[in-house]
Design a protein around this motif. Structure first.
Motif, PDB file in Angstrom:
ATOM      1  N   GLY A 390       0.805  -1.211   0.000  1.00  0.00           N
ATOM      2  CA  GLY A 390       0.000   0.000   0.000  1.00  0.00           C
ATOM      3  C   GLY A 390       0.840   1.263   0.000  1.00  0.00           C
ATOM      4  O   GLY A 390       2.077   1.223  -0.005  1.00  0.00           O
ATOM      5  N   THR A 391       0.169   2.402   0.028  1.00  0.00           N
ATOM      6  CA  THR A 391       0.850   3.700   0.015  1.00  0.00           C
ATOM      7  C   THR A 391       0.315   4.596   1.118  1.00  0.00           C
ATOM      8  O   THR A 391      -0.850   4.512   1.508  1.00  0.00           O
ATOM      9  CB  THR A 391       0.644   4.411  -1.336  1.00  0.00           C
ATOM     10  OG1 THR A 391      -0.761   4.584  -1.574  1.00  0.00           O
ATOM     11  CG2 THR A 391       1.264   3.611  -2.469  1.00  0.00           C
ATOM     12  N   TYR A 392       1.198   5.440   1.613  1.00  0.00           N
ATOM     13  CA  TYR A 392       0.856   6.409   2.657  1.00  0.00           C
ATOM     14  C   TYR A 392       1.154   7.789   2.083  1.00  0.00           C
ATOM     15  O   TYR A 392       2.305   8.124   1.819  1.00  0.00           O
ATOM     16  CB  TYR A 392       1.676   6.112   3.912  1.00  0.00           C
ATOM     17  CG  TYR A 392       1.694   7.194   4.973  1.00  0.00           C
ATOM     18  CD1 TYR A 392       0.668   8.140   5.093  1.00  0.00           C
ATOM     19  CD2 TYR A 392       2.738   7.259   5.899  1.00  0.00           C
ATOM     20  CE1 TYR A 392       0.695   9.124   6.068  1.00  0.00           C
ATOM     21  CE2 TYR A 392       2.773   8.230   6.894  1.00  0.00           C
ATOM     22  CZ  TYR A 392       1.754   9.163   6.960  1.00  0.00           C
ATOM     23  OH  TYR A 392       1.777  10.139   7.935  1.00  0.00           O
ATOM     24  N   GLY A 393       0.089   8.559   1.892  1.00  0.00           N
ATOM     25  CA  GLY A 393       0.241   9.887   1.334  1.00  0.00           C
ATOM     26  C   GLY A 393       0.046  10.970   2.365  1.00  0.00           C
ATOM     27  O   GLY A 393      -0.780  10.855   3.270  1.00  0.00           O
ATOM     28  N   LEU A 394       0.835  12.027   2.252  1.00  0.00           N
ATOM     29  CA  LEU A 394       0.717  13.190   3.128  1.00  0.00           C
ATOM     30  C   LEU A 394       0.656  14.411   2.223  1.00  0.00           C
ATOM     31  O   LEU A 394       1.640  14.767   1.571  1.00  0.00           O
ATOM     32  CB  LEU A 394       1.909  13.281   4.074  1.00  0.00           C
ATOM     33  CG  LEU A 394       1.857  14.359   5.167  1.00  0.00           C
ATOM     34  CD1 LEU A 394       0.623  14.206   6.035  1.00  0.00           C
ATOM     35  CD2 LEU A 394       3.113  14.309   6.027  1.00  0.00           C
ATOM     36  N   ALA A 397       2.104  14.358  -1.569  1.00  0.00           N
ATOM     37  CA  ALA A 397       3.338  13.578  -1.676  1.00  0.00           C
ATOM     38  C   ALA A 397       3.161  12.173  -1.105  1.00  0.00           C
ATOM     39  O   ALA A 397       2.362  11.942  -0.189  1.00  0.00           O
ATOM     40  CB  ALA A 397       4.477  14.280  -0.938  1.00  0.00           C
ATOM     41  N   ASN A 398       3.934  11.261  -1.658  1.00  0.00           N
ATOM     42  CA  ASN A 398       4.035   9.909  -1.115  1.00  0.00           C
ATOM     43  C   ASN A 398       5.113   9.923  -0.034  1.00  0.00           C
ATOM     44  O   ASN A 398       6.235  10.381  -0.272  1.00  0.00           O
ATOM     45  CB  ASN A 398       4.409   8.932  -2.231  1.00  0.00           C
ATOM     46  CG  ASN A 398       4.333   7.472  -1.782  1.00  0.00           C
ATOM     47  OD1 ASN A 398       4.551   7.163  -0.617  1.00  0.00           O
ATOM     48  ND2 ASN A 398       4.015   6.595  -2.720  1.00  0.00           N
ATOM     49  N   THR A 399       4.798   9.426   1.153  1.00  0.00           N
ATOM     50  CA  THR A 399       5.763   9.500   2.257  1.00  0.00           C
ATOM     51  C   THR A 399       6.998   8.632   2.009  1.00  0.00           C
ATOM     52  O   THR A 399       7.978   8.753   2.749  1.00  0.00           O
ATOM     53  CB  THR A 399       5.108   9.066   3.579  1.00  0.00           C
ATOM     54  OG1 THR A 399       4.541   7.767   3.419  1.00  0.00           O
ATOM     55  CG2 THR A 399       4.038  10.044   3.998  1.00  0.00           C
ATOM     56  N   ALA A 400       6.952   7.759   0.999  1.00  0.00           N
ATOM     57  CA  ALA A 400       8.156   7.012   0.643  1.00  0.00           C
ATOM     58  C   ALA A 400       9.258   7.957   0.185  1.00  0.00           C
ATOM     59  O   ALA A 400      10.440   7.618   0.225  1.00  0.00           O
ATOM     60  CB  ALA A 400       7.838   5.990  -0.448  1.00  0.00           C
ATOM     61  N   ILE A 407       8.467  14.142   8.337  1.00  0.00           N
ATOM     62  CA  ILE A 407       7.087  13.768   8.678  1.00  0.00           C
ATOM     63  C   ILE A 407       6.793  14.112  10.133  1.00  0.00           C
ATOM     64  O   ILE A 407       5.760  14.695  10.467  1.00  0.00           O
ATOM     65  CB  ILE A 407       6.856  12.268   8.407  1.00  0.00           C
ATOM     66  CG1 ILE A 407       6.867  11.999   6.906  1.00  0.00           C
ATOM     67  CG2 ILE A 407       5.531  11.808   9.012  1.00  0.00           C
ATOM     68  CD1 ILE A 407       6.778  10.531   6.540  1.00  0.00           C
ATOM     69  N   ARG A 408       7.732  13.766  11.019  1.00  0.00           N
ATOM     70  CA  ARG A 408       7.504  13.989  12.452  1.00  0.00           C
ATOM     71  C   ARG A 408       7.595  15.452  12.842  1.00  0.00           C
ATOM     72  O   ARG A 408       7.270  15.812  13.977  1.00  0.00           O
ATOM     73  CB  ARG A 408       8.491  13.128  13.258  1.00  0.00           C
ATOM     74  CG  ARG A 408       8.196  11.640  13.155  1.00  0.00           C
ATOM     75  CD  ARG A 408       9.090  10.821  14.056  1.00  0.00           C
ATOM     76  NE  ARG A 408      10.461  10.769  13.605  1.00  0.00           N
ATOM     77  CZ  ARG A 408      10.946   9.902  12.716  1.00  0.00           C
ATOM     78  NH1 ARG A 408      10.134   9.005  12.167  1.00  0.00           N
ATOM     79  NH2 ARG A 408      12.220   9.903  12.374  1.00  0.00           N
ATOM     80  N   SER A 409       8.031  16.314  11.916  1.00  0.00           N
ATOM     81  CA  SER A 409       8.008  17.749  12.200  1.00  0.00           C
ATOM     82  C   SER A 409       6.589  18.312  12.147  1.00  0.00           C
ATOM     83  O   SER A 409       6.326  19.382  12.692  1.00  0.00           O
ATOM     84  CB  SER A 409       8.909  18.497  11.203  1.00  0.00           C
ATOM     85  OG  SER A 409       8.365  18.448   9.897  1.00  0.00           O
ATOM     86  N   ILE A 410       5.686  17.577  11.491  1.00  0.00           N
ATOM     87  CA  ILE A 410       4.290  18.038  11.436  1.00  0.00           C
ATOM     88  C   ILE A 410       3.321  17.022  12.028  1.00  0.00           C
ATOM     89  O   ILE A 410       2.188  17.355  12.352  1.00  0.00           O
ATOM     90  CB  ILE A 410       3.871  18.374   9.988  1.00  0.00           C
ATOM     91  CG1 ILE A 410       3.969  17.146   9.103  1.00  0.00           C
ATOM     92  CG2 ILE A 410       4.705  19.505   9.422  1.00  0.00           C
ATOM     93  CD1 ILE A 410       3.396  17.371   7.721  1.00  0.00           C
ATOM     94  N   VAL A 411       3.767  15.775  12.159  1.00  0.00           N
ATOM     95  CA  VAL A 411       2.920  14.729  12.751  1.00  0.00           C
ATOM     96  C   VAL A 411       3.515  14.352  14.100  1.00  0.00           C
ATOM     97  O   VAL A 411       4.603  13.772  14.161  1.00  0.00           O
ATOM     98  CB  VAL A 411       2.824  13.490  11.847  1.00  0.00           C
ATOM     99  CG1 VAL A 411       1.878  12.457  12.471  1.00  0.00           C
ATOM    100  CG2 VAL A 411       2.350  13.861  10.454  1.00  0.00           C
ATOM    101  N   GLY A 412       2.838  14.720  15.177  1.00  0.00           N
ATOM    102  CA  GLY A 412       3.338  14.410  16.516  1.00  0.00           C
ATOM    103  C   GLY A 412       2.536  13.295  17.147  1.00  0.00           C
ATOM    104  O   GLY A 412       1.333  13.170  16.922  1.00  0.00           O
TER     105      GLY A 412
END
Length: 585
Positions: A390-394, A397-400, A407-412
């Motif tokens: 599967g894919t994880y998008g943010l 963009a694709n988080t790959a 990512i962790r700068s905006i997702v805590g």
């Protein structure tokens, strides 16, 4: 490539220093042998009462060899230890870099105490690779060869006898020592790691051990491990005694045979009697050069075990095989499409076919029984765990293509098992400063975060306020207080996307409702994802996902789930009744 060879490659940066230390070590050993030989010649020749000029060269030689031995040995210690400590630093940094790639999800494959033993004791064992294995072997070969050449020059037959005895001492005896101790010495590092881990567990679990009257069993287990460690030490001592006895025997054979051959040559070939003394003393000094070789062989067995344990860290499969430093996320919308993931070294699939869409500023709840996959999804969202499928998008963009740090700068995330450090309340909260780059944050802000987390009364009773030191792993606070300190960190960090894993665990219904109400208020302009076994925590969210066995069972707004899904409705009703009973009269 063997683990020992891999560790030896780390010494390539100090190769020149190792060559210099080898030369100095050989010089010190050769000087010691020459000192004994020249001293013997001087004493024997002086007994014949020759003119003093006949002794002047020998006198100068004795002084020169004595000074050279001391200076060379001291210099060798400085150079070799400097090179070794530099390399130990490199190995330790390499090991920490490997742990960074594993952290946090991949560290679960190592026990904490054992991991500490690998990073400290096993890395320290690598100093023996240069100081007690390489240097003794290299310098002994040089010194023994020169001694044999010198003895042969004085009288060939004695040189041959000495050479044969030294050859057996330098090859057969170390080989026997290696055979005797190989299995037990290789296991020393693992036994030491197990003992360290068992000791950590023993002290951390004292409350439970005392309560269950199981202290004696834990002590017996520690004692058994300690006995295994003592047994390997005793085996090492016996082996050392055996090889030392063999070396002493060979040394005696060399002295007797060389002296007998030289004495015979005095009668039959007219050899100078003074040289008999020199030939008799040379084996005593020469065996000093090879006496450490059996110990080097036994040390190599122990180093081999430690090197393997370090390489286990270096070769551990990283959770993030590739963490790019490419594009930065531009949007805040989250999309998981048919995500599947498993934890390292675990054949069981933790989540499978998970699809989730969360618009920026919206909220979603993850509910389900323990082990249903809630924490796994949270770990995927902060890129502590990379999905297999599967894919994880943010945003767009694709988080790959996005690094975990970005990512962790905006997702805590406030994880269920987040750590409380054995330091002050202030420093535990300061960890949440945005990206850990804010040099200072006001006391008012820290105290406000504690009050928002319903810890105002607790804080007011602390003897030293923000400077109050919390115990190891939060032992001095309750589970509920610990949970709320973790939430207070989130109030300080205030990321764009909040992930709370079991935020109301260990809290009563009334307090849990207050905490969640404040969280909802604080995240009005942020996205919020809450994983909880308590359905009331997410009853006013935009959407709720029901998980079961790592699969998505249902996804709908809470009011629709309450109408159409009976297990959800029943559980929610029970929680509301429990919460109502706790309402103050």
């Amino acid at each position: 490539m063997t683990p020992v060879r891999r560790m030896w490659q780390e010494f390539s940066a100090v190769k020149l220093q190792l060559w210099v230390s080898t030369f100095l070590s050989a010089a010190a050993t050769v000087s010691s042998i020459a000192l004994l030989g020249s001293s013997g010649w001087l004493i024997a020749r002086a007994s014949q009462m020759p003119p003093i000029l006949d002794l002047s060269v020998a006198i100068v030689a004795v002084r020169t060899f004595a000074l050279t031995r001391s200076v060379a040995r001291y210099s060798e210690r400085l150079v070799s230890h400097d090179a070794t400590f530099k390399t130990l630093t490199t190995i330790r940094i390499t090991a920490y870099a490997a742990l960074e790639r594993l952290a946090p999800s991949g560290l679960a494959v190592f026990r904490r105490g054992d991991l500490m033993s690998r990073l400290v004791a096993d890395v320290d064992d690598m100093q023996d690779l240069s100081l007690r294995v390489y240097l003794p072997i290299a310098s002994s070969v040089v010194a023994a060869t020169l001694t044999i050449v010198g003895a042969t020059a004085i009288y060939p037959a004695s040189g041959v006898a000495l050479g044969l005895c030294l050859l057996v001492s330098a090859t057969v005896v170390p080989w026997l020592a290696l055979r005797i101790t190989s299995a037990s010495e290789s296991a020393v590092a693992e036994i030491r790691g197990n003992f360290t881990e068992d000791l950590v567990d023993f002290f951390e679990g004292q409350a439970d051990l005392v309560m269950l009257d199981a202290n004696h069993q834990a002590i017996a287990h520690l004692y058994a491990t300690d006995q295994r460690f003592a047994s390997t030490a005793m085996n090492f001592a016996r082996s050392s005694a055996t090889v030392n006895a063999m070396n002493a025997l060979l040394q005696g054979v060399a002295v007797v045979s060389s002296t007998w051959l030289a004495t015979t040559a005095v009668r039959t070939q007219g050899l100078n009697p003074v040289l008999v003394i020199v030939i008799g003393l040379l084996p005593l000094a020469a065996f000093e050069a090879v006496a450490s070789l059996p110990l080097s062989a036994m040390t190599l067995s122990r180093v081999r075990g430690s090197a393997k344990r370090i390489c286990d860290i270096l070769d551990a499969e990283a959770v993030l095989m590739h963490d790019p430093t490419g594009i930065a996320p531009t949007g805040r919308d989250i999309s998981l499409n048919d995500i599947g993931a498993r934890w390292p070294r675990n054949d069981h699939v933790a989540i499978e076919n998970i699809t989730l869409n969360l618009a920026a500023g919206s909220s979603v709840g993850l509910v389900g029984e323990s082990g249903s996959g809630k924490s796994t999804i949270a770990s995927v969202l902060v890129k502590f765990l990379v999905p297999e499928t599967g894919t994880y998008g943010l945003g767009e963009a694709n988080t790959a293509d996005i690094s975990g740090e970005q990512i962790r700068s905006i997702v805590g995330m406030s994880a269920q098992e987040s750590h409380i450090f054995a330091t002050s309340v202030r420093e535990n909260l300061m960890l949440a400063c945005p990206n850990n780059r804010q040099p200072e944050i006001s006391d008012e802000t820290l105290i406000s975060a504690l009050e928002q987390a319903q810890l105002g009364d607790w804080f007011s009773q602390l003897p030293q306020g923000l400077e109050t030191v919390l115990g190891e792993r939060g032992v001095d606070i309750s589970a509920g207080q610990r949970q709320r300190i973790l939430i207070a960190r989130m109030f300080i960090a205030h990321p764009d996307i909040w992930i709370l894993d079991e935020p109301t665990e260990h809290l009563n219904s009334s307090l849990a409702d207050k905490v969640m109400a404040i969280v909802r208020s604080a995240t009005r302009e942020s996205s919020l994802i809450v994983a909880s076994h308590r359905f009331l925590d997410t009853s006013d969210f935009a959407s709720v996902i029901v998980l079961s066995g790592g699969h998505l069972e249902l996804q709908a707004p809470p009011n629709q789930l309450e109408q159409d899904y009976e297990p959800y409705r029943v559980q929610l009703m029970h929680e509301r009744q429990a919460s109502a009973k706790l309402e103050p009269l």
